[in-house]
Structure formats: structure tokens, C-alpha cells
Design an enzyme around this catalytic site. Structure first.
Site, short mmCIF file in Angstrom:
data_model
loop_
_atom_site.label_atom_id
_atom_site.label_comp_id
_atom_site.label_asym_id
_atom_site.label_seq_id
_atom_site.Cartn_x
_atom_site.Cartn_y
_atom_site.Cartn_z
N LYS A 177 0.85 -1.20 0.00
CA LYS A 177 0.00 0.00 0.00
C LYS A 177 0.88 1.24 0.00
CE LYS A 177 -1.86 2.70 3.03
NZ LYS A 177 -1.74 3.97 2.31
N GLU A 251 10.35 0.65 10.11
CA GLU A 251 11.34 1.71 9.87
C GLU A 251 10.63 3.01 10.21
OE1 GLU A 251 14.45 1.41 9.02
OE2 GLU A 251 14.53 -0.66 8.37
N CYS A 286 13.49 10.70 7.27
CA CYS A 286 13.67 10.07 8.59
C CYS A 286 15.10 10.19 9.05
CB CYS A 286 13.27 8.61 8.50
SG CYS A 286 14.12 7.76 7.15
N GLU A 385 10.46 15.05 15.99
CA GLU A 385 10.72 15.01 14.54
C GLU A 385 9.82 16.04 13.86
OE1 GLU A 385 9.46 11.51 12.36
OE2 GLU A 385 11.38 11.50 11.30
P1 NAD Z 1 2.52 7.93 8.44
O1 NAD Z 1 2.87 7.00 9.52
O2 NAD Z 1 1.50 8.95 8.68
O3 NAD Z 1 2.03 7.12 7.15
C1 NAD Z 1 2.81 6.06 6.62
C2 NAD Z 1 1.89 5.06 5.94
O4 NAD Z 1 1.03 4.48 6.93
C3 NAD Z 1 0.97 5.65 4.88
O5 NAD Z 1 0.91 4.77 3.77
C4 NAD Z 1 -0.38 5.72 5.57
O6 NAD Z 1 -1.46 5.63 4.68
C5 NAD Z 1 -0.31 4.49 6.46
N1 NAD Z 1 -1.22 4.51 7.61
C6 NAD Z 1 -1.68 5.57 8.29
N2 NAD Z 1 -2.52 5.17 9.27
C7 NAD Z 1 -2.57 3.80 9.21
C8 NAD Z 1 -3.23 2.81 9.96
N3 NAD Z 1 -4.04 3.12 10.97
N4 NAD Z 1 -3.03 1.52 9.64
C9 NAD Z 1 -2.22 1.16 8.62
N5 NAD Z 1 -1.55 2.07 7.86
C10 NAD Z 1 -1.73 3.38 8.15
O7 NAD Z 1 3.92 8.56 8.01
P2 NAD Z 1 4.18 9.69 6.93
O8 NAD Z 1 3.73 10.99 7.49
O9 NAD Z 1 3.68 9.28 5.59
O10 NAD Z 1 5.78 9.64 6.83
C11 NAD Z 1 6.58 10.30 7.70
C12 NAD Z 1 7.17 9.38 8.73
O11 NAD Z 1 7.82 8.27 8.11
C13 NAD Z 1 8.24 10.07 9.53
O12 NAD Z 1 8.12 9.76 10.90
C14 NAD Z 1 9.53 9.50 8.96
O13 NAD Z 1 10.62 9.59 9.81
C15 NAD Z 1 9.12 8.11 8.63
N6 NAD Z 1 10.03 7.50 7.64
C16 NAD Z 1 10.92 6.55 8.06
C17 NAD Z 1 11.82 5.97 7.18
C18 NAD Z 1 12.81 4.93 7.63
O14 NAD Z 1 13.35 4.22 6.79
N7 NAD Z 1 13.08 4.79 8.93
C19 NAD Z 1 11.79 6.37 5.84
C20 NAD Z 1 10.89 7.34 5.44
C21 NAD Z 1 10.00 7.90 6.36
#
Ligand code: NAD
Length: 489
Positions: A177, A251, A286, A385
Site C-alpha cells: 500500500k 522503519e 527520517c 521530529e
Molecule cells: P505515516 O505513519 O502517517 O504514514 C505512513 C503510511 O502508513 C501511509 O501509507 C499511511 O497511509 C499508512 N497509515 C496511516 N494510518 C494507518 C493505519 N491506521 N493503519 C495502517 N496504515 C496506516 O507517516 P508519513 O507521514 O507518511 O511519513 C513520515 C514518517 O515516516 C516520519 O516519521 C519518517 O521519519 C518516517 N520515515 C521513516 C523511514 C525509515 O526508513 N526509517 C523512511 C521514510 C520515512
């Protein structure tokens, strides 16, 4: 600069080798800078997820039995296709999420590298065998089955490759997804995946997190979950995995320290690299180096150069090759970052930036000046963050206190050290509680070098061969020369 994006007007989920959906509901993919609608996308729900998981489950036995040579060959085909279409895919991401044409090519270098790396790594990813008196034991690696994968919006090409390449190489089938803010390049890739893989092996189901995402994590036929995103949602996904007792790799976020020693050789090069570390991807990464610890001895000179470097960063349309800082992904994200900047003004000293900028022709976009606060490590802006171009600058003189502060944060994803002294590099690397320590070059992702977080930054490793362990489980098979002599009869 105008690139022919070749976009379809509508994108449906890829399920069982076909683009079809179980709902008429859609959402818009919107140009982050102009607000223009780029395409509509199916707002998939439980019915689409159920169909995708069923297809992946049906495809699993044959895919798991495919030779690794064949799986490797197909991944190489994907890499070649991405490479051949890279300009168009970069253009799509630049419009969809507002990332700059300057930095997006590196995303694709990394993504292509991952398809090729795992195509190669799987060829030598074996279990092991042993012998014992009267028998032999084999520890055989087997894929889990259907893997549910969920990714964020900031680096879609990289996230897609980090997830698909190892899971498929290892013989799993996948339901992926993408994020609702950045689905387009992944859905374009899906058109190619449908050509390359047997039906059901890879399914790409776009939609909202609380709908499609939640349905995927709760599905009883998903045997492993892999998530990248925020710690808040990571917890929800981990709970869903715990409910069904399936493994979950995560991650998550970061608030990474970047440490400058007084013995650096070239102050300008370090200023440049620390500026890049905190502002690439507009800070929406991240692994951004958002807490900069600069030693007392060079502090005044360093910050003078750093402020100048920040003020020289060219803000503009992501489609202008000269632009170094585009807009943030959405107005919501922009408001969030400005909220942190306001909070920062009350607890720290603003050295530069802090304001929203209007870019002509891109009025919909949320552009924010790269911002530096001189602050204490305990301040909220230094602990949370922000996911925007906001740097916390911290002065240090005592090594132990600095290390204590560098580690005094809930995250542990990345870290950086700048020094010309090997002993400083080694003792700092040893003591930092982070999955990555980059000495003298921040953001040094190399295929094969494991990437992942300590503490609340995650569980598991991607990018390296350990990822193949993560997507397989060991089965012990023991062969005895003969049935033991009877002792009951
Ligand atoms: P987010 O957690 O809001 O969303 C990530 C994904 O989760 C999206 O596809 C979203 O649709 C899905 N999601 C949201 N609610 C959900 C639920 N209840 N159940 C299942 N899936 C759900 O994160 P974001 O705002 O898109 O991204 C930013 C975050 O991602 C930051 O904290 C960043 O540090 C992290 N990030 C980490 C890495 C890594 O490799 N460690 C890489 C990129 C981003």
C-alpha cells in the site's frame, strides 16, 4: 522544464495481474506546488485488500517454488525498466510531492540499486547444514507467504524498492500500500510489475491508512508485516501484528545528531555537508541530521558560515533544475512545520529563516525558509521530529556531556561525525545509540550496508543481506541414517 509524464487519468489497484477495483470511490493525486489535479486514484478499501491478499495467497506456492535465478532475472527486468523510465518517474515525483529535480535522481539511483542488489544477494542467501553422528541437519530458509507492506510519501521510489526487492527475491508474494500523498510513481511502476510478474505475485493497492492500511494489517492471511512511517502509526501496525502473532518490521522516525569536532580539516566542506544533511528532501527525511553539535573552538566561525549557507539555498519550483529547496508535501505538513517554528521562537534563538515564502506560479505550494535555531538539546524542537527544513544547533565542549545529549532522544536512526582524528571517530561511533554512524559523510547509503533504527526508530534492517533473513524463516530438517533401535517393544 517540461517532462512528458505519460500519466493515466485514473489509477486502479493492481490485483492479480489486473487493474481493477471493488469500489467507485476515488481520491485526487494533486500537484504539491500548483494544486492541479494530476490523476484520480481508487480509494481502495477492505474489499480490494481482501481480493489482493487472496490473489497473493493463491500465487504464493508457485512463486515460492520458482528458482532464485528466475526471481533474480525478473527483479533485474524491473531495475532496467525503472532505469529506462527514470526521467519520467522523477518528473512524476516532482509534481506529486514537490521534491526537486536536483535531488530526485539520487532516489532512483538508490531504488535501481536495491532491485539489482537483491537480485544478486538472493543467489547466495542460503541456510546451512551440519552433520552429527548418524545424521545430517539442514536449516533451510523459506519465505513467509503473503507480506503486507505499507510505505510513506517522502521518498516513494526508494520506499517501494526497499520493500518489494527483498520480499520478492526471498520468494514471498506481496500486497503493497503506497501513501495517499505519493502513489503515482508507484502506480506507474505497477503497470510494469503487471507485465513482469505472474498474476498475484505483486499487488499494489492505493488508499488511505485507516482504510486500506488497517484492512491490510488486520488480514488473517497476511503472514508478515513491513511498515515504514511515523512511530505513531508504527505502534498501530505493531499492535495489529501482535494481535495475530505475525512478525512486524518497522522503519520509523528520527532526530539524528550530527557532531562536529574541532579537528576537522576543511570547515567549508563540513558546513556544506551538514547543510545538506539537514535540508535535503526539505528535511522531510527520517534520517535528516537535524541536531547539529558544533564544538566550542570553532563555533563562531562555523555558525557564521552555516547561516550563510542556509541563506544561499535557492527556494523555488521543484521543476527548476537550479532549485535546491522545493515546497513541503502539503499545506497540512507546512502548517505543522510552522507550528514547530513558532514553538521554537519561545524556547530557542532563531538564527535564520522561519518564514513561509511565496513562489510565483506555485502559490498552492508550502515553501518554508531553511531555518536554524540555536538551542538546548532538551527543547521541544530538538526532541521531536519536525519533518521540515529546521535545524537545532547545539554547542558542545565536553565529550561525555555531548555524547549523553546526542543519545538523549527517543529515536536512534542515524548519526554523523566529522573529525580527522581516528580515535575521536571510533569512540564516538562506539557510543552513539543509532543504527547508522556516518563518519565524514552524512547520508551514505550503500547497497548491502544494513539500514535501520535503534530505540523508537524501528525494528529490523533494510538495504543489506540481513533483510533477506527478515523476509524468511528457518526450517530445521534432520535426517537420521536409520530409525533408532526400539526400546518400548
Ligand atoms: P505515516 O505513519 O502517517 O504514514 C505512513 C503510511 O502508513 C501511509 O501509507 C499511511 O497511509 C499508512 N497509515 C496511516 N494510518 C494507518 C493505519 N491506521 N493503519 C495502517 N496504515 C496506516 O507517516 P508519513 O507521514 O507518511 O511519513 C513520515 C514518517 O515516516 C516520519 O516519521 C519518517 O521519519 C518516517 N520515515 C521513516 C523511514 C525509515 O526508513 N526509517 C523512511 C521514510 C520515512
Amino acid at each position: 522544464m517540461s517532462i512528458d509524464l505519460g500519466l493515466a487519468s485514473h489509477y486502479a489497484p493492481l490485483i492479480n495481474g489486473e487493474f481493477r477495483s471493488h469500489t467507485d470511490e476515488t481520491f485526487d493525486a494533486v500537484d504539491a506546488s500548483t494544486g492541479e489535479r494530476l490523476a484520480t486514484i481508487t480509494r481502495s478499501g477492505k474489499a480490494d485488500i481482501d481480493a489482493a491478499v487472496a490473489a497473493a495467497k493463491a500465487a504464493f506456492p508457485a512463486w515460492a517454488a520458482t528458482s532464485r535465478e528466475e526471481r533474480s532475472r525478473l527483479l533485474l527486468t524491473v531495475a532496467d525498466w525503472v532505469e529506462a523510465n527514470v526521467e519520467r518517474l522523477i518528473g512524476i515525483d516532482a509534481h506529486d510531492i514537490g521534491r526537486t529535480l536536483f535531488e530526485l535522481p539520487q532516489d532512483y539511483v538508490q531504488a535501481i540499486g536495491q532491485y539489482r542488489y537483491f537480485a544478486a544477494a538472493v543467489m547466495t542467501h542460503d541456510g546451512w547444514s551440519m552433520s552429527y553422528p548418524g545424521g545430517w541437519g539442514i536449516a533451510k530458509r523459506e519465505p513467509y507467504g503473503v507480506v503486507g507492506q505499507i510505505i510513506p510519501w517522502n521518498v516513494p521510489a526508494i520506499m517501494t524498492a526497499f520493500k518489494l526487492a527483498p520480499a520478492l527475491a526471498a520468494g514471498n508474494t506481496v500486497v503493497l500500500k503506497p501513501d495517499e500523498n505519493a502513489s503515482l510513481s508507484t502506480l506507474e511502476l505497477a503497470r510494469q510489475l503487471a507485465e513482469v510478474f505472474p498474476p498475484g505475485v505483486v499487488n499494489v493497492v492505493p488508499g488511505y491508512g485507516e482504510e486500506a492500511g488497517a484492512a491490510l494489517t488486520a488480514h488473517p492471511d497476511v503472514a508478515k508485516l513491513a511498515f515504514t512511517g511515523s512511530p505513531q502509526v508504527g505502534r498501530i501496525v505493531a499492535h495489529a501484528g501482535a494481535e495475530r502473532l505475525v512478525p512486524v518490521s518497522l522503519e520509523l522516525g528520527g532526530k539524528s545528531p550530527n557532531i562536529v569536532f574541532p579537528d576537522i580539516d576543511d570547515i567549508d566542506a563540513v558546513v556544506d555537508n551538514t547543510t545538506f544533511a539537514s535540508t535535503f528532501c526539505n528535511g522531510q527525511s527520517c534520517l535528516a541530521g537535524t541536531r547539529l553539535f558544533v564544538h566550542d573552538d570553532l563555533y563562531p566561525t562555523f555558525i557564521e558560515k552555516l547561516v550563510k549557507a542556509y541563506e544561499n539555498i535557492r527556494i523555488g519550483s521543484p521543476l527548476d533544475p537550479e532549485t535546491r529547496l522545493g515546497g513541503l508535501v502539503s499545506a497540512e505538513q507546512g502548517e505543522r512545520v510552522l507550528g514547530y517554528i513558532e514553538a521554537g521562537k519561545a524556547e530557542a534563538d532563531l538564527l535564520t529563516g522561519g518564514k513561509r515564502v511565496t513562489v510565483p506560479g506555485n502559490e498552492h505550494g508550502y515553501f518554508i525558509q531553511p531555518t536554524i535555531f540555536e538551542t538546548k538539546n532538551s527543547a521541544r524542537i530538538a526532541q521531536e521530529e519536525i519533518f521540515g527544513p529546521v535545524l537545532s544547533l547545539i554547542r558542545w565542549d565536553d565529550f561525555d556531556t555531548m555524547i549523553e545529549q546526542a543519545n538523549d532522544v527517543r529515536y536512534g536512526l542515524a548519526s554523523g561525525v566529522y573529525t580527522s582524528n581516528l580515535r575521536n571517530a571510533m569512540r564516538t561511533a562506539d557510543r552513539l545509540r543509532a543504527g547508522q554512524v556516518w563518519v565524514n559523510k552524512y547520508v551514505n547509503l550503500v547497497d548491502g550496508q544494513p539500514f535501520g533504527g535503534y530505540k523508537e526508530s524501528g525494528i529490523g534492517r533494510e538495504v543489506g543481506r540481513e533483510t533477506l533473513d527478515m523476509y524468511t524463516q528457518l526450517k530445521s530438517i534432520m535426517f537420521n541414517e536409520q530409525v533408532p533401535s526400539p526400546f518400548y517393544v
